[in-house]
Design a protein around this motif. Structure first.
Motif, PDB file in Angstrom:
ATOM      1  N   THR A 291      11.622 -26.900  50.009  1.00  0.00           N
ATOM      2  CA  THR A 291      11.341 -28.310  50.235  1.00  0.00           C
ATOM      3  C   THR A 291      10.626 -28.490  51.563  1.00  0.00           C
ATOM      4  O   THR A 291      10.548 -27.568  52.383  1.00  0.00           O
ATOM      5  CB  THR A 291      12.628 -29.141  50.231  1.00  0.00           C
ATOM      6  N   ALA A 292      10.111 -29.691  51.791  1.00  0.00           N
ATOM      7  CA  ALA A 292       9.373 -29.954  53.025  1.00  0.00           C
ATOM      8  C   ALA A 292      10.257 -29.814  54.263  1.00  0.00           C
ATOM      9  O   ALA A 292       9.816 -29.335  55.308  1.00  0.00           O
ATOM     10  CB  ALA A 292       8.757 -31.356  52.980  1.00  0.00           C
ATOM     11  N   VAL A 293      11.519 -30.248  54.148  1.00  0.00           N
ATOM     12  CA  VAL A 293      12.438 -30.220  55.293  1.00  0.00           C
ATOM     13  C   VAL A 293      13.798 -29.671  54.838  1.00  0.00           C
ATOM     14  O   VAL A 293      14.729 -30.440  54.610  1.00  0.00           O
ATOM     15  CB  VAL A 293      12.587 -31.624  55.926  1.00  0.00           C
ATOM     16  N   PRO A 294      13.909 -28.353  54.685  1.00  0.00           N
ATOM     17  CA  PRO A 294      15.173 -27.773  54.217  1.00  0.00           C
ATOM     18  C   PRO A 294      16.311 -28.020  55.190  1.00  0.00           C
ATOM     19  O   PRO A 294      16.124 -28.001  56.413  1.00  0.00           O
ATOM     20  CB  PRO A 294      14.848 -26.278  54.103  1.00  0.00           C
ATOM     21  N   LEU A 295      17.492 -28.258  54.651  1.00  0.00           N
ATOM     22  CA  LEU A 295      18.685 -28.427  55.474  1.00  0.00           C
ATOM     23  C   LEU A 295      19.234 -27.070  55.868  1.00  0.00           C
ATOM     24  O   LEU A 295      19.174 -26.104  55.097  1.00  0.00           O
ATOM     25  CB  LEU A 295      19.750 -29.219  54.707  1.00  0.00           C
ATOM     26  N   GLN A 296      19.782 -27.001  57.075  1.00  0.00           N
ATOM     27  CA  GLN A 296      20.423 -25.769  57.512  1.00  0.00           C
ATOM     28  C   GLN A 296      21.687 -25.521  56.699  1.00  0.00           C
ATOM     29  O   GLN A 296      22.314 -26.453  56.198  1.00  0.00           O
ATOM     30  CB  GLN A 296      20.748 -25.856  59.001  1.00  0.00           C
TER      31      GLN A 296
ATOM     32  N   GLY B 262      10.979 -36.933  61.891  1.00  0.00           N
ATOM     33  CA  GLY B 262      10.281 -35.849  61.220  1.00  0.00           C
ATOM     34  C   GLY B 262      11.093 -35.176  60.146  1.00  0.00           C
ATOM     35  O   GLY B 262      10.631 -34.207  59.528  1.00  0.00           O
ATOM     36  N   GLN B 263      12.312 -35.671  59.878  1.00  0.00           N
ATOM     37  CA  GLN B 263      13.173 -35.025  58.892  1.00  0.00           C
ATOM     38  C   GLN B 263      13.692 -35.979  57.815  1.00  0.00           C
ATOM     39  O   GLN B 263      14.395 -35.550  56.900  1.00  0.00           O
ATOM     40  CB  GLN B 263      14.346 -34.338  59.586  1.00  0.00           C
ATOM     41  N   GLY B 264      13.418 -37.255  57.919  1.00  0.00           N
ATOM     42  CA  GLY B 264      13.813 -38.197  56.884  1.00  0.00           C
ATOM     43  C   GLY B 264      15.304 -38.255  56.632  1.00  0.00           C
ATOM     44  O   GLY B 264      15.743 -38.260  55.471  1.00  0.00           O
ATOM     45  N   ARG B 265      16.098 -38.373  57.682  1.00  0.00           N
ATOM     46  CA  ARG B 265      17.551 -38.420  57.499  1.00  0.00           C
ATOM     47  C   ARG B 265      18.238 -38.911  58.761  1.00  0.00           C
ATOM     48  O   ARG B 265      17.642 -38.993  59.843  1.00  0.00           O
ATOM     49  CB  ARG B 265      18.111 -37.053  57.122  1.00  0.00           C
TER      50      ARG B 265
ATOM     51  N   GLY C 143      12.685 -39.170  48.832  1.00  0.00           N
ATOM     52  CA  GLY C 143      11.346 -38.612  48.955  1.00  0.00           C
ATOM     53  C   GLY C 143      11.190 -37.558  50.023  1.00  0.00           C
ATOM     54  O   GLY C 143      10.124 -36.935  50.128  1.00  0.00           O
ATOM     55  N   ARG C 144      12.211 -37.330  50.825  1.00  0.00           N
ATOM     56  CA  ARG C 144      12.077 -36.404  51.954  1.00  0.00           C
ATOM     57  C   ARG C 144      11.780 -34.970  51.509  1.00  0.00           C
ATOM     58  O   ARG C 144      11.037 -34.250  52.177  1.00  0.00           O
ATOM     59  CB  ARG C 144      13.335 -36.437  52.835  1.00  0.00           C
ATOM     60  N   ASP C 145      12.358 -34.532  50.397  1.00  0.00           N
ATOM     61  CA  ASP C 145      12.138 -33.161  49.945  1.00  0.00           C
ATOM     62  C   ASP C 145      10.663 -32.897  49.641  1.00  0.00           C
ATOM     63  O   ASP C 145      10.190 -31.767  49.770  1.00  0.00           O
ATOM     64  CB  ASP C 145      12.971 -32.860  48.692  1.00  0.00           C
TER      65      ASP C 145
END
Length: 324
Positions: free
Chosen positions: A17-22, A251-254, A272-274
């Motif tokens: 995804t665009a911004v993977p979670l740790q 920059g992370q949508g969250r 939509g963040r992914d």
């Protein structure tokens, strides 16, 4: 060894995804926010969510300088006024009812704070851009009418930013903590003895225990309970009535949520963040008297629009003196 037997990496979970979670953040209680209100068809850098005593929402957009008024409950959006100062980044309401606007100036040395009445008129400089070199990003008031503000200067290896306290008469500016790489969000605990600060370009959360004067840090009172990961970093923040802290991740949508000791306990994702949309999440704020959180973001990186999103927090928002 044949080509098919060569060890290979494969995408798993949200790694593609665009911004993977740790990994450790994937285990947090997680909800996805709902769309609440479109502010513009254009990508505007929305910031500074603040509810006034009528229950209406005030917010600004940084690069264009507009300050908006959202009439509730019908959600009618109008332009309240245009900032005379460059790059307004936050709007907060003082106990006397005036709006205090933080502005970044040229992002080098020409920011400050000014006050206007509820109609955006009768401009008064509070922290002058002529007499100081700050780039003021955000502020939080205490019950005495003084306030803490963040200086949004520097970068990862040039920590020029910090947090300062302005007395209730607006006559003195005292440093609280310095040498920060872009001090950004700031929040004050319900008992006004703990100050939270986000340091964007070093990806750190600061928890600062204050003595009664509100300026002196208690012995061993300044700590970093959490290190963020990823691009770009923590932005504005707010607390609820249980002293949980809500931090928008730019920059992370969250929004990441921490308990009063700085331990992560939950997160709110923007839709939509992914796929790389609505990543410019900048500020969370509670509708007064409720547990409903409003979060602002925009999709200018994809030539998209600007929205406010909503989700419920762990508790009601902190009912500070400002709304009495």
């Amino acid at each position: 060894m044949t080509h098919s037997n060569i060890p290979a990496l494969t995408y798993k979970g949200d790694a593609n995804t665009a911004v993977p979670l740790q990994a450790h953040e994937q285990q947090l209680q997680t909800v996805t926010a709902d769309h609440w209100l479109k502010i513009s068809d254009e990508g505007l850098q929305l910031e500074g969510l603040c509810f006034n005593r009528d229950g209406d929402l005030i917010l600004c957009e940084v690069f264009g300088g507009s300050v908006f008024h959202v009439k509730l409950p019908n959600k009618r959006v109008t332009k309240l006024f245009h900032s005379e100062k460059q790059n307004p980044a936050a709007v907060k309401i003082h106990k006397d009812g005036r709006l205090f606007v933080c502005y970044l100036g040229d992002f080098k040395d020409s920011g400050g704070i000014f006050a206007v009445d509820s109609n955006g008129e009768h401009h008064e400089d509070i922290v002058s851009d002529v007499e100081t070199e700050y780039c003021v990003d955000d502020l939080v008031f205490d019950s005495k009418g003084g306030f803490y503000f963040t200086d949004f200067r520097g970068y990862s290896t040039n920590p020029k930013g910090g947090v300062y306290y302005v007395d209730p008469e607006f006559k003195s500016v005292s440093p609280v903590i310095q040498n920060l790489a872009v001090a950004n969000g700031v929040a004050l605990s319900t008992d006004e003895r703990t100050l939270w600060v986000t340091e964007t370009n070093a990806n750190r959360l600061h928890r600062i225990d204050l003595e009664e004067d509100g300026v002196t840090i208690e012995p061993f009172g300044a700590s970093i309970p959490y290190y963020f990961t990823g691009h770009e970093g923590p932005d504005s923040c707010c607390i609820d009535s249980d002293d949980n802290l809500y931090v928008a991740m730019y920059g992370q949508g969250r929004v990441l949520v921490f308990n009063k000791y700085g331990h992560p306990i939950g997160q709110i994702l923007l839709p939509g963040r992914d796929e790389g949309h609505m990543l410019r999440s900048t500020h969370p704020a509670f509708i007064p008297g409720t547990d409903q959180l409003i979060i602002c973001s925009n999709d200018m990186d994809n030539d998209g629009d600007s929205w406010l999103f909503t989700a419920k927090g762990f508790a009601k928002g902190h009912n500070s003196y400002q709304f009495h």
